[in-house]
Design a protein around this motif. Structure first.
Motif, PDB file in Angstrom:
ATOM      1  N   PHE A 297      89.208  41.319  74.646  1.00 17.24           N
ATOM      2  CA  PHE A 297      89.308  42.866  74.378  1.00 17.24           C
ATOM      3  C   PHE A 297      88.489  43.309  75.923  1.00 17.24           C
ATOM      4  O   PHE A 297      89.039  44.166  76.410  1.00 17.24           O
ATOM      5  CB  PHE A 297      89.030  43.473  73.294  1.00 17.24           C
ATOM      6  N   LEU A 298      87.203  42.759  75.664  1.00 20.69           N
ATOM      7  CA  LEU A 298      86.282  43.218  77.116  1.00 20.69           C
ATOM      8  C   LEU A 298      87.077  43.216  78.217  1.00 20.69           C
ATOM      9  O   LEU A 298      87.016  44.218  79.071  1.00 20.69           O
ATOM     10  CB  LEU A 298      85.028  42.678  76.902  1.00 20.69           C
ATOM     11  N   LEU A 299      87.356  41.843  78.681  1.00 21.67           N
ATOM     12  CA  LEU A 299      88.125  41.768  79.845  1.00 21.67           C
ATOM     13  C   LEU A 299      89.368  42.434  80.054  1.00 21.67           C
ATOM     14  O   LEU A 299      89.409  42.868  81.258  1.00 21.67           O
ATOM     15  CB  LEU A 299      88.221  40.167  80.017  1.00 21.67           C
ATOM     16  N   VAL A 300      90.314  42.506  79.174  1.00 18.94           N
ATOM     17  CA  VAL A 300      91.613  43.145  79.418  1.00 18.94           C
ATOM     18  C   VAL A 300      90.965  44.830  79.722  1.00 18.94           C
ATOM     19  O   VAL A 300      91.868  45.449  80.557  1.00 18.94           O
ATOM     20  CB  VAL A 300      92.364  43.033  78.065  1.00 18.94           C
ATOM     21  N   ARG A 301      90.198  45.448  78.570  1.00 17.90           N
ATOM     22  CA  ARG A 301      89.883  46.731  79.032  1.00 17.90           C
ATOM     23  C   ARG A 301      89.361  46.874  80.245  1.00 17.90           C
ATOM     24  O   ARG A 301      89.857  48.084  80.835  1.00 17.90           O
ATOM     25  CB  ARG A 301      88.989  47.288  77.877  1.00 17.90           C
ATOM     26  N   GLY A 436      74.822  33.193  70.844  1.00 12.51           N
ATOM     27  CA  GLY A 436      73.817  31.886  70.834  1.00 12.51           C
ATOM     28  C   GLY A 436      74.576  30.754  71.625  1.00 12.51           C
ATOM     29  O   GLY A 436      75.504  30.916  72.127  1.00 12.51           O
ATOM     30  N   SER A 437      74.118  29.655  71.367  1.00 16.35           N
ATOM     31  CA  SER A 437      74.513  28.399  72.027  1.00 16.35           C
ATOM     32  C   SER A 437      75.875  28.134  71.797  1.00 16.35           C
ATOM     33  O   SER A 437      76.518  27.493  72.512  1.00 16.35           O
ATOM     34  CB  SER A 437      73.632  27.343  72.053  1.00 16.35           C
ATOM     35  N   GLY A 438      76.235  28.375  70.516  1.00 20.43           N
ATOM     36  CA  GLY A 438      77.368  27.926  69.736  1.00 20.43           C
ATOM     37  C   GLY A 438      78.753  28.687  70.247  1.00 20.43           C
ATOM     38  O   GLY A 438      79.872  28.555  69.893  1.00 20.43           O
ATOM     39  N   GLY A 439      78.239  30.083  70.777  1.00 20.39           N
ATOM     40  CA  GLY A 439      79.343  31.228  70.933  1.00 20.39           C
ATOM     41  C   GLY A 439      80.028  31.036  72.306  1.00 20.39           C
ATOM     42  O   GLY A 439      80.693  31.890  72.775  1.00 20.39           O
ATOM     43  N   THR A 440      79.201  29.973  73.527  1.00 20.92           N
ATOM     44  CA  THR A 440      79.718  29.958  74.825  1.00 20.92           C
ATOM     45  C   THR A 440      81.085  29.887  74.923  1.00 20.92           C
ATOM     46  O   THR A 440      82.095  30.249  75.680  1.00 20.92           O
ATOM     47  CB  THR A 440      79.010  29.068  75.602  1.00 20.92           C
ATOM     48  N   ALA A 441      81.765  28.740  73.885  1.00 20.49           N
ATOM     49  CA  ALA A 441      83.165  28.153  74.308  1.00 20.49           C
ATOM     50  C   ALA A 441      84.120  29.479  73.818  1.00 20.49           C
ATOM     51  O   ALA A 441      84.940  29.599  74.563  1.00 20.49           O
ATOM     52  CB  ALA A 441      83.362  27.177  73.365  1.00 20.49           C
ATOM     53  N   PRO A 442      83.945  30.161  72.562  1.00 17.28           N
ATOM     54  CA  PRO A 442      84.874  31.160  72.246  1.00 17.28           C
ATOM     55  C   PRO A 442      84.823  32.265  73.338  1.00 17.28           C
ATOM     56  O   PRO A 442      86.099  32.630  73.558  1.00 17.28           O
ATOM     57  CB  PRO A 442      84.648  31.504  70.949  1.00 17.28           C
ATOM     58  N   VAL A 443      83.761  32.643  73.688  1.00 20.13           N
ATOM     59  CA  VAL A 443      83.707  33.724  74.770  1.00 20.13           C
ATOM     60  C   VAL A 443      84.422  33.127  75.989  1.00 20.13           C
ATOM     61  O   VAL A 443      85.234  34.017  76.462  1.00 20.13           O
ATOM     62  CB  VAL A 443      82.383  34.036  75.110  1.00 20.13           C
ATOM     63  N   LEU A 444      84.131  32.070  76.466  1.00 22.69           N
ATOM     64  CA  LEU A 444      84.874  31.663  77.663  1.00 22.69           C
ATOM     65  C   LEU A 444      86.337  31.523  77.587  1.00 22.69           C
ATOM     66  O   LEU A 444      87.103  31.754  78.340  1.00 22.69           O
ATOM     67  CB  LEU A 444      84.540  30.283  77.999  1.00 22.69           C
ATOM     68  N   ALA A 445      86.826  31.181  76.315  1.00 15.23           N
ATOM     69  CA  ALA A 445      88.199  31.036  76.017  1.00 15.23           C
ATOM     70  C   ALA A 445      88.608  32.489  75.725  1.00 15.23           C
ATOM     71  O   ALA A 445      89.985  32.697  76.499  1.00 15.23           O
ATOM     72  CB  ALA A 445      88.337  30.674  74.543  1.00 15.23           C
ATOM     73  N   GLY A 446      88.012  33.178  75.594  1.00 15.52           N
ATOM     74  CA  GLY A 446      88.485  34.796  75.698  1.00 15.52           C
ATOM     75  C   GLY A 446      88.444  35.361  76.876  1.00 15.52           C
ATOM     76  O   GLY A 446      89.573  36.266  77.176  1.00 15.52           O
ATOM     77  N   ILE A 447      87.774  34.932  77.831  1.00 17.62           N
ATOM     78  CA  ILE A 447      87.709  35.294  79.233  1.00 17.62           C
ATOM     79  C   ILE A 447      88.919  34.804  79.912  1.00 17.62           C
ATOM     80  O   ILE A 447      89.583  35.349  80.466  1.00 17.62           O
ATOM     81  CB  ILE A 447      86.540  35.013  79.893  1.00 17.62           C
ATOM     82  N   ALA A 448      89.492  33.384  79.591  1.00 17.32           N
ATOM     83  CA  ALA A 448      90.685  32.819  80.235  1.00 17.32           C
ATOM     84  C   ALA A 448      91.895  33.652  79.739  1.00 17.32           C
ATOM     85  O   ALA A 448      92.628  33.746  80.294  1.00 17.32           O
ATOM     86  CB  ALA A 448      90.610  31.280  79.630  1.00 17.32           C
ATOM     87  N   ALA A 449      91.754  33.834  78.304  1.00 13.03           N
ATOM     88  CA  ALA A 449      93.078  34.340  77.720  1.00 13.03           C
ATOM     89  C   ALA A 449      93.110  35.895  78.239  1.00 13.03           C
ATOM     90  O   ALA A 449      94.259  36.319  78.725  1.00 13.03           O
ATOM     91  CB  ALA A 449      93.083  34.641  76.103  1.00 13.03           C
ATOM     92  N   THR A 477      91.309  50.856  72.473  1.00 10.97           N
ATOM     93  CA  THR A 477      90.279  50.299  73.122  1.00 10.97           C
ATOM     94  C   THR A 477      88.850  51.003  72.991  1.00 10.97           C
ATOM     95  O   THR A 477      87.995  50.674  72.809  1.00 10.97           O
ATOM     96  CB  THR A 477      90.546  49.984  74.609  1.00 10.97           C
ATOM     97  N   GLY A 478      89.250  52.466  72.825  1.00  9.64           N
ATOM     98  CA  GLY A 478      88.056  53.283  72.613  1.00  9.64           C
ATOM     99  C   GLY A 478      87.524  52.893  71.052  1.00  9.64           C
ATOM    100  O   GLY A 478      86.388  52.892  71.139  1.00  9.64           O
ATOM    101  N   VAL A 479      88.163  52.825  70.164  1.00  2.83           N
ATOM    102  CA  VAL A 479      87.693  52.204  68.796  1.00  2.83           C
ATOM    103  C   VAL A 479      87.219  51.012  68.984  1.00  2.83           C
ATOM    104  O   VAL A 479      86.089  50.586  68.428  1.00  2.83           O
ATOM    105  CB  VAL A 479      88.918  52.376  67.957  1.00  2.83           C
ATOM    106  N   MET A 480      87.836  49.865  69.729  1.00  4.72           N
ATOM    107  CA  MET A 480      87.111  48.548  69.797  1.00  4.72           C
ATOM    108  C   MET A 480      85.842  48.825  70.482  1.00  4.72           C
ATOM    109  O   MET A 480      84.782  48.058  70.122  1.00  4.72           O
ATOM    110  CB  MET A 480      88.097  47.641  70.389  1.00  4.72           C
ATOM    111  N   LEU A 481      85.711  49.604  71.504  1.00  2.00           N
ATOM    112  CA  LEU A 481      84.353  49.586  72.260  1.00  2.00           C
ATOM    113  C   LEU A 481      83.364  50.260  71.386  1.00  2.00           C
ATOM    114  O   LEU A 481      82.221  49.778  71.354  1.00  2.00           O
ATOM    115  CB  LEU A 481      84.479  50.297  73.648  1.00  2.00           C
ATOM    116  N   TYR A 482      83.836  51.261  70.536  1.00  2.00           N
ATOM    117  CA  TYR A 482      82.697  51.970  69.688  1.00  2.00           C
ATOM    118  C   TYR A 482      82.322  50.811  68.751  1.00  2.00           C
ATOM    119  O   TYR A 482      80.920  50.781  68.235  1.00  2.00           O
ATOM    120  CB  TYR A 482      83.375  53.171  68.876  1.00  2.00           C
TER     121      TYR A 482
END
Length: 554
Positions: A297-301, A436-449, A477-482
């Protein structure tokens, strides 16, 4: 040895059950079943006296007779507990402590084999054999009202010697010591549901309050035994915190019986604060799916808004007959992308050169991200009408064209894109920190998507021009960002508390909901409460402005 342990367990359990069944001053029964159970425990213990060592046999017999007399006279629970403690000291046998934290996985397996037939898979007392048992029905082990004040040691003792007057048998001969501790630990979690770790922390907090309410060293000791189930994980991640909690539990056991109110309140706050830190350390990491969705959502927004601005600039230039000026817009946009990458590198460098203040910096980053997210979410809602958005972009283009300078157009594009780039850096840094350290992969996957999604958005915008359904996009996106602002506010305060920058005041009764960034601390709740108030005010203002515009148009 086995007989002595049974007598010790029976005396301790009798004192506990009796305390639940009569008024604090004695003389009046409030729960007859508990008093009857206490008397049965004493009767059961007296059958074991002949098997005790000869040296302690007379004293143990007198001690049990005294306890029976106190129960018959409905003496105050305190005097019964003192008599039970004296008897336990005479026998001189202490329950063997587990050499390592009990295995909940093993406990679950033993429970299914030995207990589920009566107590049911979830512990609600509804197993297949429950209806055919003689005597009282199996206890509902999932009911906090039944299990709330029960310590791990008391559960262990009941498993070992059974419960007289019920179908609950003794398992000391059938289960090893290790298995008895394991199944006791598993039973202690049934009343909480959810993950075993979360249930363990909830059990520890409840036992601490119970120990303070009853001034019981046994319950205080049981709280520490329960904490030992997660102590290894806490120590692996923060050895200092684990040692601090050990010292706090020792203080609780030492002072719970005779400490004054103020001293015990300080110990309780020290323990609750330490447990809050510990639970965050080993439990509170967002799920991979929530990190992926937030990242996407962040990257798309942010990317959508940048693309929308650049596309709007290009479209208005073409309509104004100044197509040759579009190269200035493209130049400004590409310079903004380069500047955003440099900013990202500088932010990473800042975190690397200040490792000692990393927690505090992450906390401040999350709070700054929360503030910007809240502003952007409100800004989106205020620009929710497509006509207003178009007028906003058109005004910027006309101002740049009127200056007659290509640099002005480049500056408009640069500022629009770099603002999105800076916000993206800030938001993702906060997101990486929260995962945290275990969250890198899903965040990067979200960036790719999200990048794939942006390509699709760009193609659609090129085909449709500005005929994009911006109203639903801005609303969603306004609701998501809030939502993300609310989460980052709570997690930012939590990071500052971990770094010792902000105090930690535990608020009893408030649920822990990490997915929403909600923690039971006064400091985080105050900030999130302020965000809720600001959101209500912002929505009311936006609705008022919309109503005023509608009236003017009419």
């Amino acid at each position: 040895m086995a007989a002595g342990r049974r007598v010790v367990a029976a005396a301790a359990l009798a004192a506990k059950e009796y305390g639940l069944g009569v008024t604090p001053g004695g003389g009046q029964v409030v729960l007859p079943a508990e008093v009857a159970e206490a008397k049965l425990f004493i009767q059961q213990a007296r059958f074991d006296v002949p098997a005790l060592p000869a040296a302690v046999r007379p004293s143990a017999d007198r001690g049990l007779a005294q306890l029976a007399n106190l129960l018959d006279r409905l003496a105050p629970p305190d005097s019964v507990e003192h008599a039970a403690d004296a008897l336990i000291r005479v026998i001189g046998i202490k329950e063997p402590l587990p050499s390592q934290p009990p295995s909940l996985a093993r406990g679950a397996a033993v429970y299914r084999e030995q207990c589920a037939a009566c107590h049911g898979e979830a512990g609600r007392g509804d197993g297949p054999k429950a209806g055919s048992l003689k005597g009282p029905p199996p206890a509902n082990l999932a009911d906090p009202a039944v299990m709330g004040g029960t310590s791990l040691l008391e559960i262990y003792r009941k498993i070992a010697i059974g419960v007289p007057g019920t179908a609950m048998p003794e398992f000391a001969a059938d289960l090893s010591e290790e298995d008895r501790w394991a199944v006791a630990a598993y039973v202690a979690t049934l009343q909480y549901g959810g993950s075993a770790t979360t249930a363990t922390f909830a059990a520890v907090r409840r036992q601490i309050d119970s120990a303070l309410a009853t001034r019981s060293e046994q319950i205080a000791f049981g709280a520490y035994l329960t904490f030992e189930q997660v102590e290894t994980d806490v120590r692996a991640r923060n050895a200092g915190l684990a040692s601090e909690l050990e010292a706090a539990f020792d203080a609780l056991r030492t002072h719970v019986r005779r400490g004054d109110t103020q001293e015990l309140a300080a110990i309780r706050q020290r323990l609750l604060g330490g447990l809050e830190h510990a639970e965050r350390v080993i439990v509170d990491r967002p799920s991979a799916m929530s990190l992926f969705v937030s990242s996407f959502f962040l990257l798309v927004r942010e990317g959508f808004e940048a693309i929308l601005i650049v596309a709007a600039l290009m479209t208005f230039l073409a309509r104004a007959g100044a197509s040759e000026q579009r190269r200035h817009v493209a130049r400004g946009a590409w310079v903004a992308v380069l500047a955003s990458l440099v900013t990202w590198a500088l932010v990473e460098l800042l975190f690397r050169v200040t490792p000692g203040q990393r927690g505090a910096i992450e906390g401040f980053t999350m709070l700054l991200a929360a503030a910007v997210l809240f502003y952007v979410s409100y800004w989106l809602l205020s620009k929710i009408e497509a006509a207003k958005w178009t007028a906003f972009v058109k005004n910027k283009v006309q101002s740049a064209l009127s200056s007659g300078s290509g640099r002005a157009l480049s500056a408009v594009a640069f500022l629009a894109v770099y603002r999105e780039g800076f916000e993206t850096i800030l938001f993702y840094k906060a997101l990486f920190s929260s995962g945290g350290s275990g969250g890198t992969a899903p965040v990067l996957a979200g960036i790719a998507a999200g990048a794939v999604g942006l390509v699709a958005v760009y193609v659609v915008i090129n085909q449709l021009g500005l005929r994009v359904a911006m109203k639903p996009f801005f609303a969603v996106t306004g609701v998501m960002l809030y939502y993300m602002a609310f989460v980052f506010a709570g997690k930012g305060v939590a990071e500052l508390q971990e770094g010792g920058v902000v105090g930690l005041t535990v608020v009893a009764g408030v649920p822990r909901i990490p997915v929403l960034g909600i923690y039971p601390t006064l400091e985080s709740l105050v900030l999130q409460g302020l965000l809720v108030i600001l959101a209500v005010v912002a929505l009311a203002w936006a609705m008022k402005q919309s109503s005023r515009r509608a009236s003017t148009t009419a």
